[in-house]
Each structure stands twice: as structure tokens, then as C-alpha cells.
Design a protein around this motif. Structure first.
Motif, mmCIF file in Angstrom:
data_model
loop_
_atom_site.group_PDB
_atom_site.id
_atom_site.type_symbol
_atom_site.label_atom_id
_atom_site.label_comp_id
_atom_site.label_asym_id
_atom_site.label_seq_id
_atom_site.Cartn_x
_atom_site.Cartn_y
_atom_site.Cartn_z
ATOM 1 N N GLY A 1 -1.348 5.653 -8.722
ATOM 2 C CA GLY A 1 -1.925 6.018 -7.425
ATOM 3 C C GLY A 1 -2.943 5.012 -6.933
ATOM 4 O O GLY A 1 -3.154 4.867 -5.721
ATOM 5 N N GLN B 1 -1.704 2.531 -4.463
ATOM 6 C CA GLN B 1 -1.234 3.063 -3.195
ATOM 7 C C GLN B 1 -2.388 3.305 -2.222
ATOM 8 O O GLN B 1 -3.525 3.514 -2.633
ATOM 9 C CB GLN B 1 -0.490 4.397 -3.422
ATOM 10 C CG GLN B 1 0.641 4.311 -4.419
ATOM 11 C CD GLN B 1 1.730 3.355 -3.976
ATOM 12 O OE1 GLN B 1 2.252 3.467 -2.861
ATOM 13 N NE2 GLN B 1 2.065 2.409 -4.830
ATOM 14 N N GLY C 1 -3.019 8.672 -2.895
ATOM 15 C CA GLY C 1 -2.202 7.797 -3.734
ATOM 16 C C GLY C 1 -1.807 8.481 -5.031
ATOM 17 O O GLY C 1 -0.669 8.341 -5.506
ATOM 18 N N ARG D 1 0.798 -1.227 0.000
ATOM 19 C CA ARG D 1 0.000 0.000 0.000
ATOM 20 C C ARG D 1 0.829 1.274 0.000
ATOM 21 O O ARG D 1 0.336 2.336 -0.367
ATOM 22 C CB ARG D 1 -0.941 0.004 1.215
ATOM 23 C CG ARG D 1 -1.956 -1.118 1.219
ATOM 24 C CD ARG D 1 -2.783 -1.094 2.477
ATOM 25 N NE ARG D 1 -3.530 0.157 2.614
ATOM 26 C CZ ARG D 1 -4.175 0.506 3.724
ATOM 27 N NH1 ARG D 1 -4.156 -0.277 4.778
ATOM 28 N NH2 ARG D 1 -4.834 1.644 3.775
ATOM 29 N N TYR D 2 2.055 1.198 0.432
ATOM 30 C CA TYR D 2 2.882 2.393 0.553
ATOM 31 C C TYR D 2 4.195 2.258 -0.217
ATOM 32 O O TYR D 2 5.189 2.891 0.125
ATOM 33 C CB TYR D 2 3.173 2.689 2.027
ATOM 34 C CG TYR D 2 1.935 3.003 2.821
ATOM 35 C CD1 TYR D 2 1.422 4.295 2.883
ATOM 36 C CD2 TYR D 2 1.239 1.999 3.488
ATOM 37 C CE1 TYR D 2 0.276 4.586 3.599
ATOM 38 C CE2 TYR D 2 0.086 2.275 4.209
ATOM 39 C CZ TYR D 2 -0.387 3.570 4.261
ATOM 40 O OH TYR D 2 -1.531 3.849 4.966
#
Length: 350
Positions: A289, A292, A302, A46-47
Motif C-alpha cells: 500500500g 500506492q 493504498g 501511484r495507481y
């Protein structure tokens, strides 16, 4: 949950309604929970964009520290990427609703010409800005009608709109650059700063906050995501999906026009080729994005992370002597990678 009278759970309608309930429930759970109850997990799934951004800064910071690690460089990146980010946010609402608006870059290009042309013939700058934004809203309404009313695929419809807008750019401008008659106060709106922060970056922050708030914390945002996730299920659960799709195009057209107005103020003139170069980086940011924060779902934070990654990477490459075409190469590869990752996750059910 009680069954509705006359609806068999095993029927297509019953199945669709169950899917809609599940979609709405999942979206509510994701965006409706209080911030204090969410767990912050800085995992690569996710990051990853933040880790990539940190790696880019580290690499170029060690490679060319005297030119890369400066306040001026990062301020320049923020200013250069502000328009790309606003255009990416313009694409976000349609994408959340499950459609594409390929015409955003052409709308930006047309609004650059319109806002400058109006001023050059004596129209007040404020009135010119309002009229230009209205043009963007009208174009969004046309896109919505073509997609929803005529049931034409959004990609095809907005691709056609892009061509029409491109022709209007040359018609409105008489195929001439517009450099005279532009108000100094208008130019100051694009070239000024607040507390050392360039005004276009401030405009970006405002647009991002508004769109982020609506998408993440308002019912209309959840309905947009539900429409994009499963339109049939959302419709059967009571969501007016057609209206939401049209509204997403209205938002997209208006914000794209705003991006064009800001860009015109930044350069102080009307370039006839201003729009097309923004399309690839904007869509690359949207797709990247979506991998993210809320993995698999487009979101404002994101998208901004993706813009920062792309902009910082390109800037670093240029500072070490890369050719001017590296921007298109970098953004193109990022777009392919983002789509490939999304397809892989979709197939694996992650």
C-alpha cells in the motif's frame, strides 16, 4: 524564513532544522491542500494496484466466470479480508512514525481468547469487549515503553512481545478451545449484516475513515509522517516524537485487539492459533500500500487497495483449483516485491 538567533545554518542543528522545515512543508503540501486543487493522475507509479486489480478480475472473470463473477464471491472476499485489513490499519500508525509493530497478529490472537474467556466465566459481553480493548491498549503502552523508554529496536521489541503474547494465549485458555458461554448477541455482531453488507466490513469502513482522516487531515497525522521521515529533524522542529511513537503503539494495540474481538464474533469461538496467519498478509498490505496513492508513504487508501489485490488474487487462484498454501505464497511474493520496489525508489530518489 528568518534565521533563529544563535543558530548557524551550516551547523548540524541548523541543517537538521532546515530539513525539518522541508519535511513539514512537504507533508503540509501533500496532505493539507484542498481536494479540489489536487490533480488526479492515474499513472502506474501511484495507481498500479488498481490496474493490477482490474487485470486480476479480468483474467479470472474470463477463466471461471460462473464462480468468480458473482456478488457472493466479491462479498466473500470483502468479508474474508476485513480482519486482515483492520490489522493492516493497526500497523499503519507505527509504520508512519518510522517503527514496526510485529506484535499486532499475536495481539489479535490474545484478544480472541480473552474476549471469549471472559464471557465463558460469566462476564457480560459488552464488558468483556471493553476489557479486551483495554488489554490491547496496555500491550501498546508496554511496546511504547520498551521502544521509547528502553531504546530497543522496535522490530526486536515487538517480536519479543509477540512471543510473550503467544504464551499468554495458552495460559489464559488453559490450552483449550473456548466454544461455550459465548453470548449470542456477541456472535451476531460478527455474523450480522446491514443492508446486505457484512458487519465486519462496516467496522472496517469506520476504522479506515477514522485513521484516514487523522493521518491525512489532522496535524497529528503530519507530525507522525514527519517523525517517520526524519525523527531528528522533526524533534528539532518542535515535534514531540517520543510521545507520538508511544501513541502510535497505543493505537496499534487497541485496533489489533478490536480486530481480534471482531474475529471472535465472526467464528463464535476462540481459536488458539487465530493470530499468526494474519501477520504476513497484513504487513504485505502495508508495504504494498505504501507504493500506492502517496508513493513511498504508507496510507489508508493504498493499504485497502493492496488488501483488495491480495485477497482477490488468492480467491481467484483457489477457485481455479490452486492448493491451500497458495495464499502464503502469493502474500510472501507480494511482500518481497513491495519492499524491493520501495528500496529501488529510495535509491533512485523517486
Amino acid at each position: 524564513m528568518e534565521k533563529e538567533a544563535g543558530v548557524n545554518e551550516m551547523s548540524p542543528v541548523g541543517t537538521a532544522r532546515a530539513a525539518a522545515d522541508g519535511t513539514e512543508s512537504a507533508v503540509r503540501q501533500d496532505v493539507g491542500a484542498p481536494a479540489g486543487r489536487r490533480r488526479l493522475k492515474l499513472g502506474m507509479d501511484r495507481y498500479s494496484g488498481l490496474y493490477v486489480l482490474a487485470l486480476i478480475i479480468l483474467v479470472f472473470g474470463l477463466w471461471v466466470p460462473e464462480t468468480f463473477l458473482t456478488v457472493q464471491t466479491f462479498k466473500g472476499i470483502a468479508l474474508q479480508q476485513a480482519i486482515t485489513a483492520i490489522l493492516a490499519l493497526a500497523s499503519l500508525a507505527p509504520y508512519a512514525a518510522g517503527v514496526f509493530d510485529i506484535s499486532v497478529a499475536a495481539m489479535l490472537g490474545l484478544s480472541v481468547v480473552v474476549v471469549c474467556k471472559l464471557q465463558s466465566i460469566g462476564v457480560n459481553a459488552a464488558v468483556a469487549v471493553v476489557l479486551t480493548l483495554l488489554v490491547g491498549t496496555v500491550v501498546g503502552a508496554v511496546n511504547g515503553f520498551v521502544v521509547v523508554g528502553l531504546r530497543i529496536n522496535s522490530f526486536v521489541a515487538t517480536l519479543g512481545t509477540s512471543s510473550v503474547l503467544g504464551a499468554l494465549v495458552y495460559w489464559v485458555s488453559d490450552n483449550q478451545q473456548i466454544t461455550t458461554g459465548i453470548s449470542e448477541s456477541f456472535v451476531e455482531l460478527g455474523q450480522g449484516a446491514v443492508l446486505g453488507i457484512p458487519l465486519p466490513v462496516v467496522y472496517l469502513a469506520v476504522v479506515a475513515l477514522v485513521i484516514g482522516f487523522v493521518l491525512e487531515f489532522r496535524p497529528v497525522g503530519r507530525k507522525l509522517y514527519a517523525t517517520g521521515g526524519n525523527e531528528l529533524a522533526a524533534r528539532l522542529s518542535g515535534v514531540r516524537t517520543d510521545r507520538l511513537v508511544v501513541a502510535s503503539f497505543l493505537i496499534s494495540g487497541t485496533i489489533a485487539a478490536l480486530a481480534g474481538v471482531i474475529f471472535a464474533a465472526m467464528i463464535g469461538s476462540a481459536s488458539l492459533t487465530a493470530g499468526p496467519p494474519f501477520l504476513l498478509p497484513a504487513f504485505a498490505a502495508v508495504f504494498l500500500g505504501a507504493t500506492q496513492i502517496h508513493s513511498g508513504r504508507a496510507n489508508v487508501l493504498g493499504t485497502l487497495i493492496a488488501v483488495a489485490v491480495l485477497g482477490t488474487g488468492v480467491k481467484g487462484l483457489l477457485l481455479v483449483g490452486a492448493q491451500f498454501w497458495v495464499s502464503d505464497l502469493f502474500n510472501g511474493l507480494a511482500l518481497i516485491a513491495a519492499v524491493a520496489l520501495a528500496v529501488r525508489r529510495s535509491r533512485s530518489g523517486v
